[in-house]
Motif scaffolding. Sequence first.
Motif, PDB file in Angstrom:
ATOM      1  N   UNK A  65      -4.802  14.414   9.967  1.00  0.00           N
ATOM      2  CA  UNK A  65      -5.862  15.409  10.147  1.00  0.00           C
ATOM      3  C   UNK A  65      -5.802  16.522   9.105  1.00  0.00           C
ATOM      4  N   UNK A  66      -4.622  16.829   8.581  1.00  0.00           N
ATOM      5  CA  UNK A  66      -4.512  17.918   7.617  1.00  0.00           C
ATOM      6  C   UNK A  66      -4.762  17.455   6.181  1.00  0.00           C
ATOM      7  N   UNK A  67      -4.807  16.138   5.943  1.00  0.00           N
ATOM      8  CA  UNK A  67      -5.056  15.611   4.604  1.00  0.00           C
ATOM      9  C   UNK A  67      -6.550  15.640   4.309  1.00  0.00           C
ATOM     10  N   UNK A  68      -6.877  15.970   3.061  1.00  0.00           N
ATOM     11  CA  UNK A  68      -8.277  16.011   2.654  1.00  0.00           C
ATOM     12  C   UNK A  68      -8.728  14.691   2.037  1.00  0.00           C
ATOM     13  N   UNK A  69      -7.846  13.744   1.927  1.00  0.00           N
ATOM     14  CA  UNK A  69      -8.161  12.450   1.325  1.00  0.00           C
ATOM     15  C   UNK A  69      -6.879  11.797   0.866  1.00  0.00           C
ATOM     16  N   UNK A  70      -6.987  10.655   0.242  1.00  0.00           N
ATOM     17  CA  UNK A  70      -5.805   9.956  -0.242  1.00  0.00           C
ATOM     18  C   UNK A  70      -4.965   9.422   0.897  1.00  0.00           C
ATOM     19  N   UNK A  71      -5.601   8.677   1.802  1.00  0.00           N
ATOM     20  CA  UNK A  71      -4.902   8.192   2.989  1.00  0.00           C
ATOM     21  C   UNK A  71      -4.117   6.913   2.721  1.00  0.00           C
ATOM     22  N   UNK A  72      -4.421   6.228   1.622  1.00  0.00           N
ATOM     23  CA  UNK A  72      -3.761   4.960   1.327  1.00  0.00           C
ATOM     24  C   UNK A  72      -3.035   5.025  -0.007  1.00  0.00           C
ATOM     25  N   UNK A  73      -2.107   4.094  -0.173  1.00  0.00           N
ATOM     26  CA  UNK A  73      -1.313   4.002  -1.389  1.00  0.00           C
ATOM     27  C   UNK A  73      -1.267   2.534  -1.804  1.00  0.00           C
ATOM     28  N   UNK A  74      -1.452   2.284  -3.089  1.00  0.00           N
ATOM     29  CA  UNK A  74      -1.340   0.932  -3.628  1.00  0.00           C
ATOM     30  C   UNK A  74      -0.116   0.894  -4.526  1.00  0.00           C
ATOM     31  N   UNK A  75       0.797  -0.038  -4.225  1.00  0.00           N
ATOM     32  CA  UNK A  75       2.011  -0.199  -5.015  1.00  0.00           C
ATOM     33  C   UNK A  75       1.996  -1.598  -5.607  1.00  0.00           C
ATOM     34  N   UNK A  76       2.115  -1.683  -6.930  1.00  0.00           N
ATOM     35  CA  UNK A  76       2.070  -2.966  -7.608  1.00  0.00           C
ATOM     36  C   UNK A  76       3.396  -3.702  -7.445  1.00  0.00           C
ATOM     37  N   UNK A  77       3.293  -5.028  -7.360  1.00  0.00           N
ATOM     38  CA  UNK A  77       4.466  -5.884  -7.186  1.00  0.00           C
ATOM     39  C   UNK A  77       4.501  -6.911  -8.321  1.00  0.00           C
ATOM     40  N   UNK A  78       5.459  -7.836  -8.238  1.00  0.00           N
ATOM     41  CA  UNK A  78       5.528  -8.915  -9.219  1.00  0.00           C
ATOM     42  C   UNK A  78       4.332  -9.834  -9.070  1.00  0.00           C
ATOM     43  N   UNK A  79       4.028 -10.547 -10.134  1.00  0.00           N
ATOM     44  CA  UNK A  79       2.944 -11.521 -10.076  1.00  0.00           C
ATOM     45  C   UNK A  79       3.327 -12.677  -9.172  1.00  0.00           C
ATOM     46  N   UNK A  80       2.324 -13.298  -8.574  1.00  0.00           N
ATOM     47  CA  UNK A  80       2.544 -14.452  -7.721  1.00  0.00           C
ATOM     48  C   UNK A  80       2.975 -15.628  -8.596  1.00  0.00           C
ATOM     49  N   UNK A  81       3.997 -16.359  -8.170  1.00  0.00           N
ATOM     50  CA  UNK A  81       4.549 -17.419  -9.007  1.00  0.00           C
ATOM     51  C   UNK A  81       3.600 -18.599  -9.153  1.00  0.00           C
ATOM     52  N   UNK A  82       2.828 -18.903  -8.117  1.00  0.00           N
ATOM     53  CA  UNK A  82       2.006 -20.105  -8.159  1.00  0.00           C
ATOM     54  C   UNK A  82       0.886 -20.015  -9.196  1.00  0.00           C
ATOM     55  N   UNK A  83       0.159 -18.898  -9.225  1.00  0.00           N
ATOM     56  CA  UNK A  83      -0.966 -18.796 -10.149  1.00  0.00           C
ATOM     57  C   UNK A  83      -0.908 -17.562 -11.047  1.00  0.00           C
ATOM     58  N   UNK A  84       0.120 -16.749 -10.908  1.00  0.00           N
ATOM     59  CA  UNK A  84       0.279 -15.591 -11.776  1.00  0.00           C
ATOM     60  C   UNK A  84      -0.624 -14.423 -11.436  1.00  0.00           C
ATOM     61  N   UNK A  85      -1.198 -14.420 -10.237  1.00  0.00           N
ATOM     62  CA  UNK A  85      -2.084 -13.327  -9.844  1.00  0.00           C
ATOM     63  C   UNK A  85      -1.278 -12.040  -9.650  1.00  0.00           C
ATOM     64  N   UNK A  86      -1.853 -10.925 -10.070  1.00  0.00           N
ATOM     65  CA  UNK A  86      -1.194  -9.630  -9.887  1.00  0.00           C
ATOM     66  C   UNK A  86      -1.233  -9.287  -8.404  1.00  0.00           C
ATOM     67  N   UNK A  87      -0.085  -9.000  -7.834  1.00  0.00           N
ATOM     68  CA  UNK A  87       0.025  -8.699  -6.413  1.00  0.00           C
ATOM     69  C   UNK A  87       0.321  -7.219  -6.220  1.00  0.00           C
ATOM     70  N   UNK A  88      -0.060  -6.719  -5.058  1.00  0.00           N
ATOM     71  CA  UNK A  88       0.195  -5.324  -4.698  1.00  0.00           C
ATOM     72  C   UNK A  88       0.201  -5.226  -3.189  1.00  0.00           C
ATOM     73  N   UNK A  89       0.815  -4.171  -2.689  1.00  0.00           N
ATOM     74  CA  UNK A  89       0.656  -3.910  -1.263  1.00  0.00           C
ATOM     75  C   UNK A  89      -0.039  -2.566  -1.103  1.00  0.00           C
ATOM     76  N   UNK A  90      -0.851  -2.509  -0.073  1.00  0.00           N
ATOM     77  CA  UNK A  90      -1.602  -1.303   0.244  1.00  0.00           C
ATOM     78  C   UNK A  90      -1.135  -0.850   1.610  1.00  0.00           C
ATOM     79  N   UNK A  91      -0.885   0.443   1.751  1.00  0.00           N
ATOM     80  CA  UNK A  91      -0.376   0.981   2.999  1.00  0.00           C
ATOM     81  C   UNK A  91      -0.939   2.372   3.217  1.00  0.00           C
ATOM     82  N   UNK A  92      -0.836   2.818   4.459  1.00  0.00           N
ATOM     83  CA  UNK A  92      -1.228   4.178   4.780  1.00  0.00           C
ATOM     84  C   UNK A  92      -0.100   5.129   4.401  1.00  0.00           C
ATOM     85  N   UNK A  93      -0.458   6.283   3.857  1.00  0.00           N
ATOM     86  CA  UNK A  93       0.516   7.292   3.498  1.00  0.00           C
ATOM     87  C   UNK A  93       1.007   7.948   4.773  1.00  0.00           C
ATOM     88  N   UNK A  94       2.297   8.099   4.909  1.00  0.00           N
ATOM     89  CA  UNK A  94       2.864   8.654   6.141  1.00  0.00           C
ATOM     90  C   UNK A  94       2.717  10.149   6.216  1.00  0.00           C
TER      91      UNK A  94
END
Length: 116
Positions: free
Chosen positions: A87-116
Amino acid sequence: MRHSNTNRKFGRTKNQRNALMNGLVYSLVKYKRIVTTEAKAKELRPQVEKLVTKSKTSDLHTKRIIQSQTGKFDVAVELEAIAKTMSERAGGYTRIVKMESRKSDGAKMAYIEFVA
């Protein structure tokens, strides 16, 4: 021509893209953190941010708007709980963190999460 058309199509039709994004929104709200491709995470972020901002005003009208956009009432209820913690945040509720590429096809992977 694609002037000023910045959305990603993911090789899908409009209905399939909407279903994909609704599924990703549901998974993110339910599990608070998901692993997906970097492009999908970047496309998902603005949608989730807007939904969290809407759910800050907790009333039946906003819950029904969120339900109409996502297709599930459970998302509206969970987003209300998430919005209370941010409630006190004015925005920026999520975070994207990049990970290693997927081994099968080389796609760039990332995880998205809510900021605590």
